[in-house]
Scaffold this motif. Structure first.
Motif, mmCIF file in Angstrom:
data_model
loop_
_atom_site.group_PDB
_atom_site.id
_atom_site.type_symbol
_atom_site.label_atom_id
_atom_site.label_comp_id
_atom_site.label_asym_id
_atom_site.label_seq_id
_atom_site.Cartn_x
_atom_site.Cartn_y
_atom_site.Cartn_z
ATOM 1 N N UNK A 1 35.084 38.812 45.204
ATOM 2 C CA UNK A 1 35.865 38.267 46.400
ATOM 3 C C UNK A 1 35.493 36.947 46.875
ATOM 4 N N UNK A 2 34.176 36.661 46.827
ATOM 5 C CA UNK A 2 33.730 35.430 47.146
ATOM 6 C C UNK A 2 34.071 34.225 46.218
ATOM 7 N N UNK A 3 34.138 34.854 44.837
ATOM 8 C CA UNK A 3 34.455 33.939 43.581
ATOM 9 C C UNK A 3 35.876 33.346 43.908
ATOM 10 N N UNK A 4 36.804 34.590 44.382
ATOM 11 C CA UNK A 4 38.153 34.188 44.503
ATOM 12 C C UNK A 4 38.378 33.248 45.487
ATOM 13 N N UNK A 5 37.508 33.294 46.651
ATOM 14 C CA UNK A 5 37.677 32.546 47.902
ATOM 15 C C UNK A 5 37.204 31.075 47.626
ATOM 16 N N UNK A 6 36.281 30.841 46.637
ATOM 17 C CA UNK A 6 35.795 29.646 46.141
ATOM 18 C C UNK A 6 37.018 28.870 45.284
ATOM 19 N N UNK B 1 28.619 47.547 44.738
ATOM 20 C CA UNK B 1 29.125 46.791 45.946
ATOM 21 C C UNK B 1 28.816 45.416 45.977
ATOM 22 N N UNK B 2 27.727 45.060 45.391
ATOM 23 C CA UNK B 2 27.317 43.567 45.209
ATOM 24 C C UNK B 2 28.283 42.893 44.385
ATOM 25 N N UNK B 3 28.476 43.536 43.340
ATOM 26 C CA UNK B 3 29.495 42.838 42.321
ATOM 27 C C UNK B 3 31.044 42.604 43.056
ATOM 28 N N UNK B 4 31.343 43.558 43.857
ATOM 29 C CA UNK B 4 32.532 43.472 44.518
ATOM 30 C C UNK B 4 32.757 42.377 45.398
ATOM 31 N N UNK B 5 31.676 42.129 46.285
ATOM 32 C CA UNK B 5 31.390 41.106 47.088
ATOM 33 C C UNK B 5 31.451 39.641 46.501
ATOM 34 N N UNK B 6 30.666 39.643 45.345
ATOM 35 C CA UNK B 6 30.650 38.322 44.440
ATOM 36 C C UNK B 6 32.012 38.073 44.088
#
Length: 97
Positions: A82-87, A75-80
């Motif tokens: 998404x945040x990576x894409x956002x960054x 789950x954390x990897x999925x969040x990471x």
């Protein structure tokens, strides 16, 4: 705006670190589960059925724990990601502005 980007990168780094820790914990649980299974085997060989039951329960608990750590990690990897894409989008948007 640079502060927001830095904060996001820090967040991503921390989440990646936590995710790695969860994987490490999962591996530790797997080792402990194997150890408990060996104890079950030895207890049965010695005719210690009560002991074997306790070790078996421990093994099951370790297995459950391991799966929970892996679930959390994924789950954390999925969040990471998404945040990576956002960054990355933020960087692109800034360079276009």
């Amino acid at each position: 705006a640079a502060m927001v980007g830095d904060k996001l990168m820090d967040q991503i780094f921390n989440l990646k670190f936590t995710s790695k820790q969860l994987v490490r914990q999962a591996n530790k649980c797997e080792k402990e589960e194997k150890a408990e299974k060996n104890k079950v085997k030895k207890a049965i060989e010695k005719g210690n059925i009560e002991g074997a039951k306790i070790y078996a329960q421990n093994a099951i608990r370790k297995k459950t724990e391991q799966l929970n750590y892996l679930k959390l990690g994924s789950r954390l990897d999925a969040v990471v990601s998404r945040l990576d894409t956002q960054a990355k989008m933020n960087v692109i948007n800034k360079s276009m502005a």
